[in-house]
Design an enzyme around this catalytic site. Structure first.
Site: not given
Ligand code: AKB
Length: 319
Positions: A16-17, A146
């Site tokens: 996306q980015l 993440y």
């Molecule tokens: C996500 O929702 O994982 C990303 C973020 C906030 O890093 N858009």
């Protein structure tokens, strides 16, 4: 700055980015100055305007060949698995997001790349961080794989700068909202889906609660921030982990109401799932004065301005 015949490599350009970033970089620097790359070679279809190289970040010799062949001096490393998807595949997420970053940092050091951009995220914060107006140097106790990889990655970027002088620059992006492509696997992606559904005349079942407030940024502001950060003189970059970045702070309900000003029939049903817990651990808004002070960060879009712009573009394309 980028001199004549020096080029920019965007890794993970098919996301996306990345797609939007390549568009802007080619417009600003010229089509022959940008090389798009992605592990998925079918993503080449998005990049008719510039060279495309299939690239797996773990194939470091191949990465070195690309850097040398195109005289790459700036790298934007975007390849990542997003938060919600990451919870389903923790080990793969750590490997792609953190080990992948280390490969790019090593190649950049070895090949004397002059600047590296890496997007961090508000996901570095967690439920023990101050979640209102979250400070730049506040406690970072990420609650997702993440977020843990982003928090560790920030420290690695800082380490490469301090130990090796590699000029790595990072932003902590909030949720990103764009209209050109659909994201995949994020916790904030509902916002992008809202607009697409509204234009198609469809309703949407939102996986977050209507009143969960999160920081968000419209894509043109997100791209502007990356370019501004990469353009700033080295001595202006005083944060070598990741700069907090604040655009607007909005709830799903507020976005729904903003869309209804233009698409009155748009309806959302709220059925929060496990992604609600991820969102609850993230800031409601972040304190981004260091970004403004150091390199002039100032977002342009608020919620209604963004809604109008997105809906206008989507109606032209699919409405
Ligand atoms: C996500 O929702 O994982 C990303 C973020 C906030 O890093 N858009």
């Amino acid at each position: 700055m980028l001199k004549d015949k020096q080029r920019i490599l965007v890794i993970g350009a098919g996301g996306q980015l990345g797609q939007e970033l390549v568009r802007t970089l080619t417009a600003v620097f010229g089509e022959d100055r940008v090389v798009a790359s992605d592990i998925d070679r079918t993503k080449a279809r998005y990049f008719k305007q510039c060279p495309f190289e299939p690239l797996n970040v773990f194939a470091t010799e191949h990465m070195e060949t690309i850097v040398q062949h195109y005289n790459i001096k700036h790298i934007y490393h975007l390849a990542a698995i997003l938060s919600a998807h990451g919870e389903k595949h923790p080990m793969a997420t750590w490997q792609v997001n953190l080990d992948g970053l280390l490969q790019v940092l090593e190649v950049s050091k070895k090949m004397k790349v002059e600047r590296v951009f890496w997007p961090s995220s508000i996901a570095v914060f967690g439920k023990h961080s101050p979640l209102e107006n979250t400070p730049q140097h506040g406690m970072r106790d990420a609650g997702t794989v993440y977020g843990i990889a982003k928090a560790a990655g920030e420290l690695w970027c800082q380490y490469y700068y301090e130990r090796y002088g590699l000029d790595v620059r990072c932003l902590r992006y909030p949720g990103l909202i764009g209209h050109r492509s659909l994201p995949g696997g994020g916790t904030t992606d509902y916002a992008v889906d809202f607009y697409h559904r509204a234009v198609k005349g469809e309703s949407y079942t939102c996986y977050l609660a209507p009143d969960i407030r999160l920081p968000m940024l419209y894509m043109p502001d997100a791209i502007k921030a990356a370019l501004q950060l990469m353009k700033a003189p080295r001595e202006r970059i005083r944060v070598r982990s990741g700069y907090n970045l604040q655009g607007m702070s909005v709830t799903p309900k507020e976005i729904e109401l903003s869309i209804q000003r233009f698409c009155p029939d748009f309806k959302v049903v709220y059925e929060p799932d496990q992604r609600q817990a991820i969102a609850e651990g993230w800031p409601r808004a972040v304190y981004d004065a260091p970004a403004s002070k150091d390199w002039g960060w100032a977002p342009k879009y608020d919620l209604d301005f963004m809604s109008e712009d997105i809906l206008m573009h989507l109606m032209e394309r699919i409405g």
